[in-house]
Write a protein that holds these residues in place. Structure first.
Motif, PDB file in Angstrom:
ATOM      1  N   MET A  14       0.431  -1.208   0.005  1.00  0.00           N
ATOM      2  CA  MET A  14      -0.348   0.145  -0.032  1.00  0.00           C
ATOM      3  C   MET A  14       0.704   0.898   0.121  1.00  0.00           C
ATOM      4  SD  MET A  14      -3.487  -0.745  -0.466  1.00  0.00           S
ATOM      5  CE  MET A  14      -4.430   0.683   0.523  1.00  0.00           C
ATOM      6  N   ILE A  15       2.059   1.407   0.491  1.00  0.00           N
ATOM      7  CA  ILE A  15       2.595   1.994   1.181  1.00  0.00           C
ATOM      8  C   ILE A  15       3.185   2.655  -0.458  1.00  0.00           C
ATOM      9  CG2 ILE A  15       4.722   3.128   1.664  1.00  0.00           C
ATOM     10  CD1 ILE A  15       4.292   2.282   4.016  1.00  0.00           C
ATOM     11  N   HIS A  16       3.545   1.549  -1.728  1.00  0.00           N
ATOM     12  CA  HIS A  16       4.453   1.882  -2.598  1.00  0.00           C
ATOM     13  C   HIS A  16       3.585   2.280  -3.474  1.00  0.00           C
ATOM     14  CE1 HIS A  16       6.838   0.630  -5.753  1.00  0.00           C
ATOM     15  NE2 HIS A  16       5.861   0.034  -6.762  1.00  0.00           N
ATOM     16  N   LEU A  17       2.224   1.669  -3.341  1.00  0.00           N
ATOM     17  CA  LEU A  17       1.041   2.028  -4.459  1.00  0.00           C
ATOM     18  C   LEU A  17       1.031   3.274  -4.342  1.00  0.00           C
ATOM     19  CD1 LEU A  17      -1.127  -1.285  -4.392  1.00  0.00           C
ATOM     20  CD2 LEU A  17       0.215   0.338  -6.592  1.00  0.00           C
ATOM     21  N   ALA A  18       0.912   4.050  -3.324  1.00  0.00           N
ATOM     22  CA  ALA A  18       0.689   5.442  -2.351  1.00  0.00           C
ATOM     23  C   ALA A  18       1.712   6.216  -3.484  1.00  0.00           C
ATOM     24  CB  ALA A  18       0.788   5.231  -1.015  1.00  0.00           C
ATOM     25  N   SER A  19       3.359   5.865  -3.214  1.00  0.00           N
ATOM     26  CA  SER A  19       4.211   6.116  -3.312  1.00  0.00           C
ATOM     27  C   SER A  19       4.409   6.616  -5.304  1.00  0.00           C
ATOM     28  CB  SER A  19       5.483   6.008  -3.410  1.00  0.00           C
ATOM     29  OG  SER A  19       5.720   4.934  -4.133  1.00  0.00           O
ATOM     30  N   LEU A  20       3.337   5.930  -6.029  1.00  0.00           N
ATOM     31  CA  LEU A  20       3.732   6.227  -7.866  1.00  0.00           C
ATOM     32  C   LEU A  20       2.548   7.564  -7.783  1.00  0.00           C
ATOM     33  CD1 LEU A  20       2.897   2.537  -7.939  1.00  0.00           C
ATOM     34  CD2 LEU A  20       5.076   3.535  -8.045  1.00  0.00           C
ATOM     35  N   PRO A  21       2.558   7.725  -9.096  1.00  0.00           N
ATOM     36  CA  PRO A  21       1.751   8.559  -9.936  1.00  0.00           C
ATOM     37  C   PRO A  21       0.695   8.006  -9.186  1.00  0.00           C
ATOM     38  CG  PRO A  21       3.844   8.304 -11.262  1.00  0.00           C
ATOM     39  CD  PRO A  21       4.158   7.442  -9.750  1.00  0.00           C
ATOM     40  N   ALA A  22      -0.574   9.173  -9.654  1.00  0.00           N
ATOM     41  CA  ALA A  22      -1.825   8.590  -9.937  1.00  0.00           C
ATOM     42  C   ALA A  22      -2.644   7.255 -11.242  1.00  0.00           C
ATOM     43  CB  ALA A  22      -3.270   9.753  -9.793  1.00  0.00           C
ATOM     44  N   GLY A  23      -2.838   6.901 -11.420  1.00  0.00           N
ATOM     45  CA  GLY A  23      -3.580   5.874 -12.590  1.00  0.00           C
ATOM     46  C   GLY A  23      -2.343   4.499 -12.783  1.00  0.00           C
ATOM     47  N   SER A  24      -1.266   4.978 -11.947  1.00  0.00           N
ATOM     48  CA  SER A  24      -0.342   3.646 -11.543  1.00  0.00           C
ATOM     49  C   SER A  24      -0.419   2.458 -11.646  1.00  0.00           C
ATOM     50  CB  SER A  24       1.069   4.028 -11.023  1.00  0.00           C
ATOM     51  OG  SER A  24       1.576   4.659 -11.356  1.00  0.00           O
ATOM     52  N   ARG A  25      -0.535   1.105 -12.313  1.00  0.00           N
ATOM     53  CA  ARG A  25      -1.451  -0.035 -12.726  1.00  0.00           C
ATOM     54  C   ARG A  25       0.141  -1.039 -12.369  1.00  0.00           C
ATOM     55  NH1 ARG A  25      -6.177   0.052 -16.141  1.00  0.00           N
ATOM     56  NH2 ARG A  25      -7.203   1.689 -14.940  1.00  0.00           N
ATOM     57  N   PRO A  26       0.575  -0.687 -11.391  1.00  0.00           N
ATOM     58  CA  PRO A  26       1.483  -1.941 -11.300  1.00  0.00           C
ATOM     59  C   PRO A  26       1.103  -3.294 -11.154  1.00  0.00           C
ATOM     60  CG  PRO A  26       1.957  -1.040  -9.225  1.00  0.00           C
ATOM     61  CD  PRO A  26       1.220  -0.600 -10.422  1.00  0.00           C
ATOM     62  N   ASN A  27       2.023  -4.097 -12.018  1.00  0.00           N
ATOM     63  CA  ASN A  27       1.357  -5.622 -12.086  1.00  0.00           C
ATOM     64  C   ASN A  27       1.695  -5.813 -10.251  1.00  0.00           C
ATOM     65  OD1 ASN A  27       3.821  -7.003 -12.266  1.00  0.00           O
ATOM     66  ND2 ASN A  27       3.810  -7.178 -14.318  1.00  0.00           N
ATOM     67  N   ARG A  28       2.009  -8.214 -10.367  1.00  0.00           N
ATOM     68  CA  ARG A  28       2.242  -8.156  -9.158  1.00  0.00           C
ATOM     69  C   ARG A  28       3.094  -8.778  -8.931  1.00  0.00           C
ATOM     70  NH1 ARG A  28      -0.188 -14.173  -8.362  1.00  0.00           N
ATOM     71  NH2 ARG A  28       1.653 -14.251 -10.214  1.00  0.00           N
ATOM     72  N   THR A  29       4.211  -8.923 -10.379  1.00  0.00           N
ATOM     73  CA  THR A  29       5.594  -9.135  -9.896  1.00  0.00           C
ATOM     74  C   THR A  29       6.417  -7.711  -9.770  1.00  0.00           C
ATOM     75  OG1 THR A  29       5.387 -10.289 -12.461  1.00  0.00           O
ATOM     76  CG2 THR A  29       7.621 -10.041 -11.086  1.00  0.00           C
ATOM     77  N   GLU A  30       5.996  -6.589 -10.239  1.00  0.00           N
ATOM     78  CA  GLU A  30       6.834  -5.767 -10.102  1.00  0.00           C
ATOM     79  C   GLU A  30       6.037  -5.486  -8.591  1.00  0.00           C
ATOM     80  OE1 GLU A  30       6.631  -3.120 -13.803  1.00  0.00           O
ATOM     81  OE2 GLU A  30       4.364  -3.095 -12.395  1.00  0.00           O
ATOM     82  N   LEU A  31       4.875  -5.607  -7.934  1.00  0.00           N
ATOM     83  CA  LEU A  31       4.853  -4.946  -6.705  1.00  0.00           C
ATOM     84  C   LEU A  31       5.636  -5.726  -5.678  1.00  0.00           C
ATOM     85  CD1 LEU A  31       1.364  -4.780  -6.645  1.00  0.00           C
ATOM     86  CD2 LEU A  31       2.422  -2.926  -6.081  1.00  0.00           C
ATOM     87  N   ALA A  32       5.539  -7.411  -6.204  1.00  0.00           N
ATOM     88  CA  ALA A  32       6.396  -8.649  -5.324  1.00  0.00           C
ATOM     89  C   ALA A  32       8.221  -7.839  -5.199  1.00  0.00           C
ATOM     90  CB  ALA A  32       6.387 -10.010  -5.604  1.00  0.00           C
ATOM     91  N   ALA A  33       8.544  -7.104  -5.646  1.00  0.00           N
ATOM     92  CA  ALA A  33      10.053  -7.285  -6.098  1.00  0.00           C
ATOM     93  C   ALA A  33      10.029  -5.474  -4.769  1.00  0.00           C
ATOM     94  CB  ALA A  33      10.195  -6.771  -7.821  1.00  0.00           C
ATOM     95  N   ALA A  34       8.900  -4.364  -5.399  1.00  0.00           N
ATOM     96  CA  ALA A  34       8.482  -3.283  -4.258  1.00  0.00           C
ATOM     97  C   ALA A  34       8.569  -4.022  -3.153  1.00  0.00           C
ATOM     98  CB  ALA A  34       8.534  -2.571  -5.102  1.00  0.00           C
ATOM     99  N   ALA A  35       7.848  -4.901  -2.690  1.00  0.00           N
ATOM    100  CA  ALA A  35       7.701  -4.825  -0.520  1.00  0.00           C
ATOM    101  C   ALA A  35       8.505  -6.305  -0.558  1.00  0.00           C
ATOM    102  CB  ALA A  35       6.146  -5.293  -1.330  1.00  0.00           C
TER     103      ALA A  35
END
Length: 150
Positions: A14-35
């Motif tokens: 959630m913190i990672h998603l909130a740090s992205l520009p509005a409308g960003s849609r990272p996929n599960r792989t990108e989110l797993a790496a970020a988290a």
């Protein structure tokens, strides 16, 4: 009491998603790496966050996971409870009368006060504020390596 890894990963995502520009849609792989989370494990976390209405899942080649502007204000408590369910320090604090000793037990008041204090702290912490704090820390010390969300 200790939160599960799933709750920790949920907050990280959630913190990672909130740090992205509005409308960003990272996929599960990108989110797993970020988290810094195993991708398969993250699937269940993302399902819970989606079911709770905290994130939106989009399918297709423009798909991914999105955090709407309104959900950037979600509290850490909302995220944790989306993953874990309601926080209860002790069985006697569940709804109804789960313990016959509740009315006279001297420890019941302590458990209730501790639970309220923890819930208050988690409720005050917003995902958007945490993302802003992470970005500010990153700007202050850009040479410090660490997760993308911290």
């Amino acid at each position: 009491m200790q939160l599960t890894r799933a709750a920790d990963y949920g907050v990280r995502v959630m913190i990672h998603l909130a740090s992205l520009p509005a409308g960003s849609r990272p996929n599960r792989t990108e989110l797993a790496a970020a988290a810094e989370c195993p991708e398969q494990f993250l699937s269940k976390v993302l399902q819970n966050l989606t079911r709770a209405g905290l994130v939106t899942s989009h399918r297709g080649n423009t798909g991914g996971f999105e955090l709407s502007r309104s959900r950037r204000g979600a509290s850490v408590l909302e995220v944790v409870e989306a993953i874990e369910g309601p926080i209860r320090l002790n069985l006697c604090l569940t709804s109804g009368h789960a313990c016959d000793r509740q009315s006279w037990c001297p420890a019941h008041v302590v458990w209730a006060e501790a639970q309220k204090a923890m819930a208050d702290v988690l409720q005050k912490a917003s995902i958007g504020d945490l993302a802003q704090q992470a970005a500010a820390r990153k700007e202050e010390s850009p040479l410090v390596a660490g997760p993308t969300w911290a």
